[in-house]
Motif scaffolding. Structure first.
Motif, PDB file in Angstrom:
ATOM      1  N   ALA A 411       8.614   2.912  11.419  1.00 50.94           N
ATOM      2  CA  ALA A 411       8.483   1.548  10.898  1.00 50.94           C
ATOM      3  C   ALA A 411       8.285   1.554   9.384  1.00 50.94           C
ATOM      4  O   ALA A 411       8.912   0.769   8.660  1.00 50.94           O
ATOM      5  N   ALA A 412       7.423   2.433   8.890  1.00 50.83           N
ATOM      6  CA  ALA A 412       7.176   2.503   7.448  1.00 50.83           C
ATOM      7  C   ALA A 412       8.447   2.910   6.703  1.00 50.83           C
ATOM      8  O   ALA A 412       8.750   2.366   5.629  1.00 50.83           O
ATOM      9  N   ASP A 413       9.210   3.849   7.269  1.00 52.97           N
ATOM     10  CA  ASP A 413      10.421   4.336   6.605  1.00 52.97           C
ATOM     11  C   ASP A 413      11.541   3.298   6.625  1.00 52.97           C
ATOM     12  O   ASP A 413      12.223   3.076   5.612  1.00 52.97           O
ATOM     13  N   ILE A 414      11.774   2.665   7.772  1.00 49.72           N
ATOM     14  CA  ILE A 414      12.855   1.674   7.864  1.00 49.72           C
ATOM     15  C   ILE A 414      12.524   0.439   7.035  1.00 49.72           C
ATOM     16  O   ILE A 414      13.373  -0.093   6.313  1.00 49.72           O
ATOM     17  N   MET A 415      11.292  -0.044   7.116  1.00 47.25           N
ATOM     18  CA  MET A 415      10.890  -1.229   6.361  1.00 47.25           C
ATOM     19  C   MET A 415      10.643  -0.912   4.883  1.00 47.25           C
ATOM     20  O   MET A 415      10.649  -1.805   4.045  1.00 47.25           O
ATOM     21  N   ASN A 416      10.371   0.360   4.575  1.00 46.75           N
ATOM     22  CA  ASN A 416      10.028   0.787   3.215  1.00 46.75           C
ATOM     23  C   ASN A 416       8.822   0.012   2.680  1.00 46.75           C
ATOM     24  O   ASN A 416       8.787  -0.427   1.517  1.00 46.75           O
ATOM     25  N   VAL A 417       7.836  -0.157   3.556  1.00 49.86           N
ATOM     26  CA  VAL A 417       6.579  -0.841   3.241  1.00 49.86           C
ATOM     27  C   VAL A 417       5.460  -0.062   3.918  1.00 49.86           C
ATOM     28  O   VAL A 417       5.631   0.378   5.059  1.00 49.86           O
ATOM     29  N   PRO A 418       4.309   0.118   3.266  1.00 49.24           N
ATOM     30  CA  PRO A 418       3.190   0.789   3.934  1.00 49.24           C
ATOM     31  C   PRO A 418       2.778   0.060   5.217  1.00 49.24           C
ATOM     32  O   PRO A 418       2.822  -1.180   5.282  1.00 49.24           O
ATOM     33  N   VAL A 419       2.378   0.828   6.220  1.00 51.00           N
ATOM     34  CA  VAL A 419       1.988   0.292   7.519  1.00 51.00           C
ATOM     35  C   VAL A 419       0.523   0.630   7.789  1.00 51.00           C
ATOM     36  O   VAL A 419       0.093   1.769   7.565  1.00 51.00           O
ATOM     37  N   SER A 420      -0.227  -0.350   8.249  1.00 50.44           N
ATOM     38  CA  SER A 420      -1.595  -0.111   8.695  1.00 50.44           C
ATOM     39  C   SER A 420      -1.761  -0.663  10.099  1.00 50.44           C
ATOM     40  O   SER A 420      -0.956  -1.483  10.558  1.00 50.44           O
ATOM     41  N   VAL A 421      -2.820  -0.226  10.773  1.00 50.06           N
ATOM     42  CA  VAL A 421      -3.049  -0.608  12.166  1.00 50.06           C
ATOM     43  C   VAL A 421      -4.504  -1.048  12.326  1.00 50.06           C
ATOM     44  O   VAL A 421      -5.414  -0.331  11.887  1.00 50.06           O
ATOM     45  N   LYS A 462      -4.572   5.774  11.123  1.00 48.40           N
ATOM     46  CA  LYS A 462      -3.298   5.356  11.705  1.00 48.40           C
ATOM     47  C   LYS A 462      -2.360   4.707  10.692  1.00 48.40           C
ATOM     48  O   LYS A 462      -1.374   4.087  11.077  1.00 48.40           O
ATOM     49  N   SER A 463      -2.655   4.836   9.423  1.00 51.01           N
ATOM     50  CA  SER A 463      -1.773   4.262   8.416  1.00 51.01           C
ATOM     51  C   SER A 463      -0.553   5.164   8.220  1.00 51.01           C
ATOM     52  O   SER A 463      -0.564   6.344   8.575  1.00 51.01           O
ATOM     53  N   ALA A 464       0.512   4.594   7.669  1.00 52.58           N
ATOM     54  CA  ALA A 464       1.737   5.360   7.396  1.00 52.58           C
ATOM     55  C   ALA A 464       2.368   4.844   6.117  1.00 52.58           C
ATOM     56  O   ALA A 464       2.448   3.634   5.890  1.00 52.58           O
ATOM     57  N   GLU A 465       2.818   5.766   5.281  1.00 56.80           N
ATOM     58  CA  GLU A 465       3.494   5.434   4.027  1.00 56.80           C
ATOM     59  C   GLU A 465       4.990   5.752   4.151  1.00 56.80           C
ATOM     60  O   GLU A 465       5.374   6.694   4.843  1.00 56.80           O
ATOM     61  N   PRO A 466       5.853   4.978   3.483  1.00 58.53           N
ATOM     62  CA  PRO A 466       7.275   5.329   3.471  1.00 58.53           C
ATOM     63  C   PRO A 466       7.469   6.749   2.951  1.00 58.53           C
ATOM     64  O   PRO A 466       6.804   7.159   1.994  1.00 58.53           O
ATOM     65  N   GLY A 467       8.373   7.503   3.584  1.00 62.03           N
ATOM     66  CA  GLY A 467       8.564   8.901   3.232  1.00 62.03           C
ATOM     67  C   GLY A 467       9.991   9.231   2.835  1.00 62.03           C
ATOM     68  O   GLY A 467      10.756   8.368   2.373  1.00 62.03           O
TER      69      GLY A 467
END
Length: 494
Positions: A411-421, A462-467
């Motif tokens: 999700a973070a990679d496709i959206m190119n936006v940081p993701v938090s939960v 559980k956060s994710a950054e675009p990679g």
């Protein structure tokens, strides 16, 4: 303890959480699964008696000593479902759900009567789609005219639970704006669209209440049934997306919430009415007093569950195989329209796997492509938000997909936006509990923002950054849309 309860009536289950707002923690939670009636014509239905039994079962699983300390209740529910009751509160037909696509013909009839898509959008800020409530009402009138004559109450799923709890017949703007009978900008029912279904429909619709007021108080009957105090307030509640917005803190500009459950949704808060129905962005009200522009797809975890079932894989093995594949799945693409689709508007849509070759045809790629497809389908919503001036600094991810580290990274990679939960996995139920607290306090529109800041916690783990996969996914997304464009004519005429 100082406890508020949040109830979430979803498609797959009914859940409840008990939240101690002084200790800022969930002290108990329980759930009960729900069945689903599915037919080849797109029918997706449930029964009110299933909801009644699930509600009773869930509260029986919660400790008696905690139930007795509940001070207020809030209810979240799957949006758009049509619950027709007679004067005695008995269901006259099954509950037709948000993912029921059997009403495509009724959508065409109502759109034509209204004068076309532009007139419908002008009146209710949305297209007339099979997922919405209005065509379901016309469907009942056409197919069960004798039952229609006895309709006294027209409810949405969360309104039905409110009715069971309080005996009150009311609605609030958030959930009402998903009926295609309600003008979100003006916050009122559309008399003209109601008349296209039946001249008496407008007078059957529930009175509207403000989001920060109570729907009623727990009745003696409901208190005895559930083991909770009689007379405590039940907040207005709202649709699961509206409650999910509260449960993720999406109550001010700057954040988007993405829900990856049975359906997929992407939504954000706005202080003014916003809609772009032609690009799938519905104009809804929030359940906090503002607006909640939203994109919804009918197939999210549905896609992964269908593929997992096809291969006979346990969840852990499915995730392992998907993780072993490269981003972009070596060109394998899944169009995940197992339920037909709402965005794009393809009620006759069908799922497909494309791009297979002698070298990439393996379980790993197909599993990963199924996961990627759900996010590709939602990325169109992000594009629509950006066109309207939204520049999200973070996406808050909820639903079953949020539990998967792989899906969070995809999700973070496709959206190119940081993701938090959020820390709480039950965002809609938690949002309902916070709304109940807001109602209990007699709060103001500004107070809901501070309540979310106080009670909605995000998980650092559980956060994710675009990679590195961002560029790969930009090309894969273009491929996905090209395939969709090529196959759409088959779905429109199929």
């Amino acid at each position: 303890m100082n406890i508020v309860a949040g109830i979430d009536l979803g498609t797959q289950s009914l859940k409840a959480v008990l939240y101690d707002y002084e200790q800022k923690r969930i002290v108990a939670q329980a759930s009960c699964p729900l069945d689903l009636i599915s037919k080849e014509d797109g029918t997706r239905e449930q029964k009110t008696e299933w909801y009644d039994a699930a509600l009773k079962s869930v509260f029986e699983k919660l400790p008696c000593e905690l139930r007795s300390q509940i001070q207020a209740v809030g209810v979240s529910g799957q949006q758009h479902g049509f619950v027709p009751l007679d004067k005695d509160g008995q269901a006259l037909y099954n509950v037709k759900l948000w993912n029921d696509t059997s009403t495509a013909e009724e959508c065409r009839i109502l759109t034509d009567k209204a004068g076309g898509n532009a007139e419908v959008i002008k009146e209710v800020g949305n297209l007339m789609l099979p997922g919405f409530t209005a065509p379901k009402i016309l469907w009942l009138k056409k197919h069960f005219p004798d039952g229609w004559k006895n309709v006294r109450y027209i409810l949405l799923p969360h309104d039905y639970i409110n009715y069971v709890l309080t005996g009150s017949y009311v609605m609030e703007a958030g959930d009402a704006s998903g009926t295609a009978l309600f003008n979100p900008a003006k916050r009122r029912w559309s008399r003209s669209l109601c008349s296209l279904i039946d001249e008496g429909l407008y007078d059957l619709l529930a009175p509207l209440i403000a989001s920060d007021t109570k729907a009623g108080t727990v009745s003696q009957k409901a208190a005895g049934l559930l083991g909770i105090p009689e007379g405590i307030p039940v907040s207005s509640g709202g649709g699961d997306n509206m409650m999910g917005a509260i449960g993720t803190g999406t109550v001010s500009d700057g954040f988007l919430t993405m829900s990856m459950g049975t359906s997929g949704t992407l939504y954000g808060y706005s202080d003014k009415p916003i809609a772009d129905p032609e690009h799938g962005l519905s104009g809804f009200c929030s359940s906090t007093g503002g607006w909640l522009p939203l994109l919804c797809t009918m197939n999210c975890t549905v896609a992964t569950e269908q593929i997992r079932s096809l291969f006979g894989l346990p969840v852990a093995e499915f995730n392992r195989l998907a993780a072993a594949a490269e981003p972009g799945a070596q060109g394998v693409r899944v169009l995940p329209f197992f339920n037909g689709e709402r965005t794009p508007n393809l009620p006759k849509g069908r799922a497909s796997i494309t791009g297979l070759t002698m070298t990439n045809s393996n379980k790993e790629n197909i599993c990963r492509a199924a996961m990627e497809s759900a996010v590709f389908a939602l990325k169109g919503g992000l594009d629509a938000f950006k066109k309207l001036g939204f520049e999200p600094k973070e996406i808050r991810l909820i639903g079953g997909g949020a539990k998967s580290p792989l899906w969070r990274q995809i999700a973070a990679d496709i959206m190119n936006v940081p993701v938090s939960v959020p820390v709480s996995e039950e965002a809609a139920a938690m949002g309902a509990a916070v709304q109940a607290l807001w109602c209990l306090e007699g709060g103001t529109p500004e107070r809901i923002k501070s309540l979310c800041a106080e009670h909605i916690q995000l998980s650092k783990e559980k956060s994710a950054e675009p990679g590195n996969a961002v560029c790969e996914y930009e090309q894969a997304y273009r491929d996905y849309n090209e395939i969709l464009g090529q196959l759409t004519p088959l779905y429109i005429h199929g």
